[in-house]
Scaffold this motif. Structure first.
Motif, mmCIF file in Angstrom:
data_model
loop_
_atom_site.group_PDB
_atom_site.id
_atom_site.type_symbol
_atom_site.label_atom_id
_atom_site.label_comp_id
_atom_site.label_asym_id
_atom_site.label_seq_id
_atom_site.Cartn_x
_atom_site.Cartn_y
_atom_site.Cartn_z
ATOM 1 N N PRO A 16 61.383 -113.034 67.656
ATOM 2 C CA PRO A 16 60.184 -113.215 68.502
ATOM 3 C C PRO A 16 59.905 -111.966 69.334
ATOM 4 N N LYS A 17 58.643 -111.606 69.437
ATOM 5 C CA LYS A 17 58.223 -110.452 70.231
ATOM 6 C C LYS A 17 57.070 -110.857 71.138
ATOM 7 N N VAL A 18 56.972 -110.234 72.291
ATOM 8 C CA VAL A 18 55.837 -110.476 73.178
ATOM 9 C C VAL A 18 54.686 -109.560 72.794
ATOM 10 N N GLU A 19 55.008 -108.315 72.460
ATOM 11 C CA GLU A 19 53.973 -107.397 72.007
ATOM 12 C C GLU A 19 53.773 -107.592 70.505
ATOM 13 N N ALA A 66 58.423 -106.316 59.564
ATOM 14 C CA ALA A 66 58.232 -107.552 58.803
ATOM 15 C C ALA A 66 59.150 -108.667 59.291
ATOM 16 N N THR A 67 60.222 -108.312 59.988
ATOM 17 C CA THR A 67 61.173 -109.310 60.481
ATOM 18 C C THR A 67 60.839 -109.787 61.890
ATOM 19 N N GLU A 68 59.691 -109.378 62.418
ATOM 20 C CA GLU A 68 59.286 -109.739 63.775
ATOM 21 C C GLU A 68 57.997 -110.561 63.745
ATOM 22 N N ARG A 69 57.867 -111.460 64.743
ATOM 23 C CA ARG A 69 56.643 -112.248 64.891
ATOM 24 C C ARG A 69 56.241 -112.282 66.361
ATOM 25 N N ASP A 70 54.933 -112.214 66.580
ATOM 26 C CA ASP A 70 54.370 -112.260 67.928
ATOM 27 C C ASP A 70 54.419 -113.688 68.459
ATOM 28 N N LEU A 71 54.831 -113.839 69.706
ATOM 29 C CA LEU A 71 54.896 -115.158 70.335
ATOM 30 C C LEU A 71 53.512 -115.704 70.686
ATOM 31 N N GLY A 72 52.517 -114.876 70.655
ATOM 32 C CA GLY A 72 51.172 -115.344 70.970
ATOM 33 C C GLY A 72 50.854 -115.310 72.448
ATOM 34 N N ILE A 73 51.596 -114.490 73.188
ATOM 35 C CA ILE A 73 51.323 -114.341 74.617
ATOM 36 C C ILE A 73 51.459 -112.865 74.967
ATOM 37 N N ALA A 74 50.568 -112.387 75.805
ATOM 38 C CA ALA A 74 50.611 -110.987 76.223
ATOM 39 C C ALA A 74 51.640 -110.802 77.333
ATOM 40 N N ALA A 75 52.185 -109.621 77.414
ATOM 41 C CA ALA A 75 53.164 -109.326 78.460
ATOM 42 C C ALA A 75 52.562 -109.503 79.848
ATOM 43 N N ASP A 76 51.262 -109.254 79.956
ATOM 44 C CA ASP A 76 50.577 -109.363 81.247
ATOM 45 C C ASP A 76 49.690 -110.608 81.315
ATOM 46 N N ALA A 77 50.122 -111.689 80.668
ATOM 47 C CA ALA A 77 49.333 -112.932 80.638
ATOM 48 C C ALA A 77 49.179 -113.554 82.016
ATOM 49 N N SER A 78 50.064 -113.240 82.927
ATOM 50 C CA SER A 78 49.993 -113.769 84.289
ATOM 51 C C SER A 78 49.768 -112.626 85.262
ATOM 52 N N SER A 79 48.928 -112.853 86.241
ATOM 53 C CA SER A 79 48.689 -111.818 87.259
ATOM 54 C C SER A 79 49.859 -111.702 88.231
ATOM 55 N N ILE A 96 55.910 -110.699 81.181
ATOM 56 C CA ILE A 96 56.743 -111.514 80.309
ATOM 57 C C ILE A 96 57.373 -110.595 79.275
ATOM 58 N N SER A 97 58.652 -110.812 79.003
ATOM 59 C CA SER A 97 59.327 -110.005 78.002
ATOM 60 C C SER A 97 60.361 -110.852 77.267
ATOM 61 N N VAL A 98 60.803 -110.337 76.120
ATOM 62 C CA VAL A 98 61.852 -110.978 75.337
ATOM 63 C C VAL A 98 63.046 -110.046 75.363
ATOM 64 N N ALA A 99 64.236 -110.596 75.601
ATOM 65 C CA ALA A 99 65.436 -109.772 75.683
ATOM 66 C C ALA A 99 66.606 -110.471 74.992
ATOM 67 N N ASN A 100 67.623 -109.695 74.687
ATOM 68 C CA ASN A 100 68.908 -110.191 74.177
ATOM 69 C C ASN A 100 68.791 -111.010 72.889
ATOM 70 N N TYR A 101 67.844 -110.684 72.034
ATOM 71 C CA TYR A 101 67.731 -111.415 70.773
ATOM 72 C C TYR A 101 68.877 -111.039 69.845
ATOM 73 N N THR A 102 69.475 -112.051 69.216
ATOM 74 C CA THR A 102 70.454 -111.818 68.156
ATOM 75 C C THR A 102 70.123 -112.739 66.995
#
Length: 148
Positions: free
Chosen positions: A64-67, A72-85, A89-95
């Motif tokens: 999962p990715k925010v940006e 090909a092994t990545e997919r967008d979560l459907g939310i922007a990093a700056d979706a909230s004022s 939002i970020s994704v970390a520590n994926y394994t």
């Protein structure tokens, strides 16, 4: 000839002003605490909204990715990093074993002082269990998040 009293005396007006001052001294800090708690709850709701999407992406064996997904092994979560004022939002520590952190980081300005530069982290472990942790003071943290 007697004169009829009209209006309020100075002492009566001073008493009213004193009562209003006392009420304001109590109400303003309580309101600020309420705003801080509502900002924290809103941040948690924002990252919880992508929890199901993240789970679905991970079940498919993708990251999962925010940006925008670059590989090909990545997919967008459907939310922007700056979706909230209020923060980012970020994704970390994926394994590949299924560990993932979705992190909401509050801005350093423009939010309540109680939540400035703090984080709320929604974490998934290898068993697929989600938990919430935060660096926000427990007085202002959402109920199901544990303090760091």
């Amino acid at each position: 000839m007697t004169r009829k009293q009209s209006g309020f005396t100075l002492i009566e007006l001073m008493i009213v002003v004193a009562i209003i001052g006392i009420l304001a001294a109590i109400a303003i800090p309580q309101y600020q605490n309420y705003v801080a708690r509502s900002e924290a709850a809103s941040a948690l709701a924002t990252i919880r909204s992508v929890q199901t999407d993240a789970e679905d992406i991970m079940v498919r064996g993708l990251e999962p990715k925010v940006e925008e997904a670059a590989a090909a092994t990545e997919r967008d979560l459907g939310i922007a990093a700056d979706a909230s004022s209020s923060g980012t939002i970020s994704v970390a520590n994926y394994t590949a074993a299924g560990v993932l952190d979705i992190v909401f980081t509050f801005n350093a300005t423009g939010v309540s002082p109680q939540v400035q530069s703090t984080t709320i982290t929604l974490s998934r472990d290898t068993d697929g269990v989600w938990s919430c942790a935060t660096t926000i003071d427990q007085d202002f943290a959402p109920g199901d998040c544990t303090g760091a």
